[in-house]
Design a protein around this motif. Structure first.
Motif, PDB file in Angstrom:
ATOM      1  N   GLY A  29       0.817  -1.202   0.000  1.00  0.00           N
ATOM      2  CA  GLY A  29       0.000   0.000   0.000  1.00  0.00           C
ATOM      3  C   GLY A  29       0.850   1.251   0.000  1.00  0.00           C
ATOM      4  N   ARG A  30       0.194   2.368  -0.071  1.00  0.00           N
ATOM      5  CA  ARG A  30       0.889   3.646  -0.098  1.00  0.00           C
ATOM      6  C   ARG A  30       0.908   4.278   1.291  1.00  0.00           C
ATOM      7  NH1 ARG A  30      -1.167   6.878  -5.528  1.00  0.00           N
ATOM      8  NH2 ARG A  30      -0.441   5.345  -7.078  1.00  0.00           N
ATOM      9  N   ALA A  31       1.921   5.069   1.498  1.00  0.00           N
ATOM     10  CA  ALA A  31       2.008   5.833   2.738  1.00  0.00           C
ATOM     11  C   ALA A  31       1.098   7.061   2.651  1.00  0.00           C
ATOM     12  CB  ALA A  31       3.449   6.269   2.991  1.00  0.00           C
ATOM     13  N   ASP A  32       0.809   7.646   3.792  1.00  0.00           N
ATOM     14  CA  ASP A  32       0.063   8.901   3.847  1.00  0.00           C
ATOM     15  C   ASP A  32       0.601   9.694   5.033  1.00  0.00           C
ATOM     16  OD1 ASP A  32      -1.676  10.892   3.259  1.00  0.00           O
ATOM     17  OD2 ASP A  32      -3.456   9.923   4.077  1.00  0.00           O
ATOM     18  N   LEU A  33       1.521  10.613   4.757  1.00  0.00           N
ATOM     19  CA  LEU A  33       2.195  11.382   5.800  1.00  0.00           C
ATOM     20  C   LEU A  33       1.382  12.618   6.160  1.00  0.00           C
ATOM     21  CD1 LEU A  33       5.853  11.148   4.446  1.00  0.00           C
ATOM     22  CD2 LEU A  33       4.794   9.773   6.244  1.00  0.00           C
ATOM     23  N   ILE A  34       1.177  12.792   7.471  1.00  0.00           N
ATOM     24  CA  ILE A  34       0.357  13.898   7.966  1.00  0.00           C
ATOM     25  C   ILE A  34       1.068  14.547   9.145  1.00  0.00           C
ATOM     26  CG2 ILE A  34      -1.831  14.507   9.084  1.00  0.00           C
ATOM     27  CD1 ILE A  34      -3.186  12.356   7.511  1.00  0.00           C
ATOM     28  N   VAL A  35       1.056  15.884   9.186  1.00  0.00           N
ATOM     29  CA  VAL A  35       1.524  16.611  10.374  1.00  0.00           C
ATOM     30  C   VAL A  35       0.376  16.588  11.376  1.00  0.00           C
ATOM     31  CG1 VAL A  35       2.373  18.791  11.304  1.00  0.00           C
ATOM     32  CG2 VAL A  35       3.043  18.069   8.997  1.00  0.00           C
ATOM     33  N   THR A  36       0.473  15.680  12.370  1.00  0.00           N
ATOM     34  CA  THR A  36      -0.636  15.475  13.305  1.00  0.00           C
ATOM     35  C   THR A  36      -0.807  16.656  14.234  1.00  0.00           C
ATOM     36  OG1 THR A  36      -0.088  13.120  13.254  1.00  0.00           O
ATOM     37  CG2 THR A  36      -1.633  13.840  14.932  1.00  0.00           C
ATOM     38  N   THR A  37       0.270  17.065  14.911  1.00  0.00           N
ATOM     39  CA  THR A  37       0.204  18.205  15.833  1.00  0.00           C
ATOM     40  C   THR A  37       1.519  18.964  15.814  1.00  0.00           C
ATOM     41  OG1 THR A  37       0.981  16.871  17.706  1.00  0.00           O
ATOM     42  CG2 THR A  37      -1.417  17.080  17.431  1.00  0.00           C
ATOM     43  N   ILE A  38       1.438  20.233  16.202  1.00  0.00           N
ATOM     44  CA  ILE A  38       2.614  21.050  16.496  1.00  0.00           C
ATOM     45  C   ILE A  38       2.395  21.586  17.906  1.00  0.00           C
ATOM     46  CG2 ILE A  38       4.040  23.011  15.828  1.00  0.00           C
ATOM     47  CD1 ILE A  38       2.934  22.753  13.010  1.00  0.00           C
ATOM     48  N   SER A  39       3.194  21.117  18.854  1.00  0.00           N
ATOM     49  CA  SER A  39       3.007  21.456  20.262  1.00  0.00           C
ATOM     50  C   SER A  39       4.062  22.447  20.715  1.00  0.00           C
ATOM     51  CB  SER A  39       3.090  20.195  21.135  1.00  0.00           C
ATOM     52  OG  SER A  39       2.095  19.268  20.760  1.00  0.00           O
ATOM     53  N   GLY A  40       3.618  23.429  21.470  1.00  0.00           N
ATOM     54  CA  GLY A  40       4.531  24.428  22.004  1.00  0.00           C
ATOM     55  C   GLY A  40       3.755  25.649  22.456  1.00  0.00           C
ATOM     56  N   ASP A  41       4.478  26.655  22.937  1.00  0.00           N
ATOM     57  CA  ASP A  41       3.829  27.863  23.449  1.00  0.00           C
ATOM     58  C   ASP A  41       3.178  28.652  22.325  1.00  0.00           C
ATOM     59  OD1 ASP A  41       4.576  27.342  26.010  1.00  0.00           O
ATOM     60  OD2 ASP A  41       6.435  28.480  25.894  1.00  0.00           O
ATOM     61  N   THR A  42       1.917  29.002  22.509  1.00  0.00           N
ATOM     62  CA  THR A  42       1.228  29.863  21.547  1.00  0.00           C
ATOM     63  C   THR A  42       1.196  31.312  22.014  1.00  0.00           C
ATOM     64  OG1 THR A  42      -0.879  29.276  22.571  1.00  0.00           O
ATOM     65  CG2 THR A  42      -0.189  27.983  20.650  1.00  0.00           C
ATOM     66  N   ASN A  43       1.544  31.549  23.263  1.00  0.00           N
ATOM     67  CA  ASN A  43       1.664  32.907  23.797  1.00  0.00           C
ATOM     68  C   ASN A  43       3.057  33.046  24.398  1.00  0.00           C
ATOM     69  OD1 ASN A  43      -1.133  34.124  23.512  1.00  0.00           O
ATOM     70  ND2 ASN A  43      -1.618  32.238  24.587  1.00  0.00           N
ATOM     71  N   VAL A  44       3.882  33.855  23.767  1.00  0.00           N
ATOM     72  CA  VAL A  44       5.291  33.989  24.144  1.00  0.00           C
ATOM     73  C   VAL A  44       5.561  35.433  24.554  1.00  0.00           C
ATOM     74  CG1 VAL A  44       7.666  33.869  23.298  1.00  0.00           C
ATOM     75  CG2 VAL A  44       6.023  32.116  22.638  1.00  0.00           C
ATOM     76  N   THR A  45       6.326  35.601  25.627  1.00  0.00           N
ATOM     77  CA  THR A  45       6.700  36.928  26.104  1.00  0.00           C
ATOM     78  C   THR A  45       8.212  37.083  26.069  1.00  0.00           C
ATOM     79  OG1 THR A  45       4.774  37.032  27.571  1.00  0.00           O
ATOM     80  CG2 THR A  45       6.579  38.543  28.035  1.00  0.00           C
ATOM     81  N   ILE A  46       8.687  38.152  25.420  1.00  0.00           N
ATOM     82  CA  ILE A  46      10.119  38.480  25.450  1.00  0.00           C
ATOM     83  C   ILE A  46      10.374  39.262  26.728  1.00  0.00           C
ATOM     84  CG2 ILE A  46      11.996  39.683  24.278  1.00  0.00           C
ATOM     85  CD1 ILE A  46      10.472  39.343  21.664  1.00  0.00           C
ATOM     86  N   ASN A  55      10.227  17.444  -0.241  1.00  0.00           N
ATOM     87  CA  ASN A  55      10.798  17.238  -1.579  1.00  0.00           C
ATOM     88  C   ASN A  55       9.940  16.337  -2.461  1.00  0.00           C
ATOM     89  OD1 ASN A  55      12.983  18.847  -0.940  1.00  0.00           O
ATOM     90  ND2 ASN A  55      14.291  17.133  -0.325  1.00  0.00           N
ATOM     91  N   ASN A  56       8.755  15.933  -1.940  1.00  0.00           N
ATOM     92  CA  ASN A  56       7.827  15.081  -2.711  1.00  0.00           C
ATOM     93  C   ASN A  56       8.490  13.780  -3.190  1.00  0.00           C
ATOM     94  OD1 ASN A  56       5.590  16.872  -2.538  1.00  0.00           O
ATOM     95  ND2 ASN A  56       6.477  18.123  -4.184  1.00  0.00           N
ATOM     96  N   ASN A  57       9.227  13.145  -2.278  1.00  0.00           N
ATOM     97  CA  ASN A  57       9.880  11.879  -2.625  1.00  0.00           C
ATOM     98  C   ASN A  57       8.974  10.673  -2.413  1.00  0.00           C
ATOM     99  OD1 ASN A  57      12.312  13.135  -3.272  1.00  0.00           O
ATOM    100  ND2 ASN A  57      13.044  13.065  -1.159  1.00  0.00           N
ATOM    101  N   VAL A  58       7.888  10.839  -1.633  1.00  0.00           N
ATOM    102  CA  VAL A  58       7.037   9.714  -1.252  1.00  0.00           C
ATOM    103  C   VAL A  58       5.758   9.729  -2.077  1.00  0.00           C
ATOM    104  CG1 VAL A  58       5.840   8.573   0.655  1.00  0.00           C
ATOM    105  CG2 VAL A  58       7.946   9.862   1.095  1.00  0.00           C
ATOM    106  N   THR A  59       5.415   8.576  -2.653  1.00  0.00           N
ATOM    107  CA  THR A  59       4.138   8.429  -3.351  1.00  0.00           C
ATOM    108  C   THR A  59       3.074   8.115  -2.311  1.00  0.00           C
ATOM    109  OG1 THR A  59       5.276   7.573  -5.312  1.00  0.00           O
ATOM    110  CG2 THR A  59       2.896   7.176  -5.149  1.00  0.00           C
ATOM    111  N   GLU A  60       2.165   9.070  -2.098  1.00  0.00           N
ATOM    112  CA  GLU A  60       1.222   8.971  -0.995  1.00  0.00           C
ATOM    113  C   GLU A  60      -0.215   8.781  -1.469  1.00  0.00           C
ATOM    114  OE1 GLU A  60       1.805  11.713   2.351  1.00  0.00           O
ATOM    115  OE2 GLU A  60       3.365  12.671   1.146  1.00  0.00           O
ATOM    116  N   VAL A  61      -1.049   8.396  -0.514  1.00  0.00           N
ATOM    117  CA  VAL A  61      -2.476   8.308  -0.779  1.00  0.00           C
ATOM    118  C   VAL A  61      -3.012   9.686  -1.137  1.00  0.00           C
ATOM    119  CG1 VAL A  61      -4.727   7.792   0.240  1.00  0.00           C
ATOM    120  CG2 VAL A  61      -2.756   6.334   0.760  1.00  0.00           C
TER     121      VAL A  61
END
Length: 385
Positions: free
Chosen positions: A271-288, A363-369
């Motif tokens: 079968g083919r792979a299907d790569l997904i960015v599931t989550t990006i975790s980190g601070d959404t409110n940052v103070t300098i 780089n679009n190297n993977v043939t995905e669903v």
């Protein structure tokens, strides 16, 4: 005779001057160290004095304990009541022991958090910090930054993950007798891909390595080495291969008439792979902070293969503040149903709202669903004190 006597006296005087002019040998500089017979030393990294938290909200106390012989355990108290104890994975203790202890306040008011480190029965001097527990978020002072000592984890994440409370050895098998692969620092987040039937060991994937970590102190199962997050109901149980105890001689190969030649069925196409960015975790409110020109925050990018075939090698990119396109690393392969977490440090040097945008298989190297679901993003609001 008198001139000779005068010369002798002059020579004696010169010798005496030379002796007194010789440089004195400096005494060695003594560098203070932890006394092997003294007490351990412990310090709290977070929270800070006066930090605020809402009732019923989980927070984390991060600390470091040191001892010339070895810290065996650290204890957390809230208003003089013991709420958590964590021991070193090493029975002899660790000379430099980092811990991350969770605590959930149940009532509003001031709470004094206290830490004590132990070397066996010898206790350190306690260190403490006082926090303010508010009834709801509206009561929290807006200028007080939210605690950022550990990664943010979505409890509804479909992936099961663990967070290490202490430094843990990643091993090749679910036993202390197996080989050590590497050391996971306290506060490490890793996806769980397997477990033992007793849930005393978890198999994780971290930094391209797969290994096992102990779930708790074997001498006291209430002391958890890890905390679990996400959906952990479907984590498969590892079944070790049985080792035969009785030798069974091989059955003699029988004489038979070869079967008729036939053409084997065609091998099924993977079968083919299907790569997904599931989550990006980190601070959404940052103070300098005031007096600083920038602040650096770490973000964890979770990438999953939700297809039915392996991905093979693929690269990943992230767009940083200012539109800078940066490399997020190359993953050698991701099998179906497997998740990997990549981390990146992001520098913020100006106030504003920024989008961190991640592209997997850049780089679009993977043939995905599907080729249209390879992106994920998170908005970060940056303010300056």
């Amino acid at each position: 005779m008198r001139p000779r006597l005068l010369v002798v006296l002059l020579l004696l005087m010169l010798s005496a001057c030379n002796l007194t002019a010789q440089p004195q040998t400096d005494e060695p500089i003594i560098v203070p160290t932890i006394n092997p017979g003294g007490k351990p030393v412990v310090s709290i990294t977070a929270p800070k004095q006066g930090d605020e938290v809402v009732v019923g909200t989980q927070m984390f106390v991060t600390a470091n304990a040191r001892d010339a012989v070895g810290v065996t355990r650290v204890q957390l108290l809230a208003n003089d009541q013991i709420v958590k104890t964590i021991s070193s994975e090493s029975p002899s203790g660790q000379t430099n022991f980092d811990v991350l202890l969770d605590y959930t306040p149940r009532s509003e008011g001031q709470v004094t958090l206290q830490l004590i480190a132990y070397r066996g029965a010898i206790a350190s001097d306690p260190v403490s910090v006082t926090i303010n527990v508010r009834r709801n978020q509206a009561q929290v002072t807006a200028t007080v930054p939210r605690q950022t000592s550990v990664p943010i984890i979505d409890p509804n994440d479909p992936t099961c993950r663990l967070l290490t409370n202490v430094g843990l050895r990643l091993r090749s098998g679910p036993s202390v007798n197996t080989q050590q692969i590497l050391l996971l620092n306290a506060g490490t987040v890793a996806p769980i891909i397997g477990r033992t039937g007793a849930n005393d060991w978890f198999q994780v994937q971290y930094g391209g390595r797969i290994g096992w970590v102990a779930a708790h102190n074997p001498a006291n199962t209430s002391e958890k080495y890890v905390a679990l997050y996400g959906n952990c109901f479907n984590v498969p149980v590892f079944v070790p291969t049985a080792t035969p105890t009785t030798f069974i001689p091989p059955t003699p190969f029988p004489t038979f008439t070869p079967p008729p030649t036939f053409t084997p069925p065609a091998t099924a196409t993977p079968g083919r792979a299907d790569l997904i960015v599931t989550t990006i975790s980190g601070d959404t409110n940052v103070t300098i902070p005031s007096g600083s020109t920038e602040v650096v925050k770490q973000y964890a990018v979770t990438i999953s293969n939700l297809g039915t075939g392996p991905s093979g090698s693929f690269s990943n990119r992230i767009v940083l503040p200012g539109g800078l396109d940066a490399d997020l690393g190359v993953v050698s392969n991701l099998d179906p149903g497997v998740t990997i977490v990549l981390t990146v440090n992001v520098t913020f040097n100006a106030a504003g709202t920024y989008e961190l945008r991640v592209t997997t298989d850049s780089n679009n190297n993977v043939t995905e669903v599907s080729e249209v679901n390879n992106m994920g993003s998170i908005l970060v609001n940056v303010t300056k004190q």
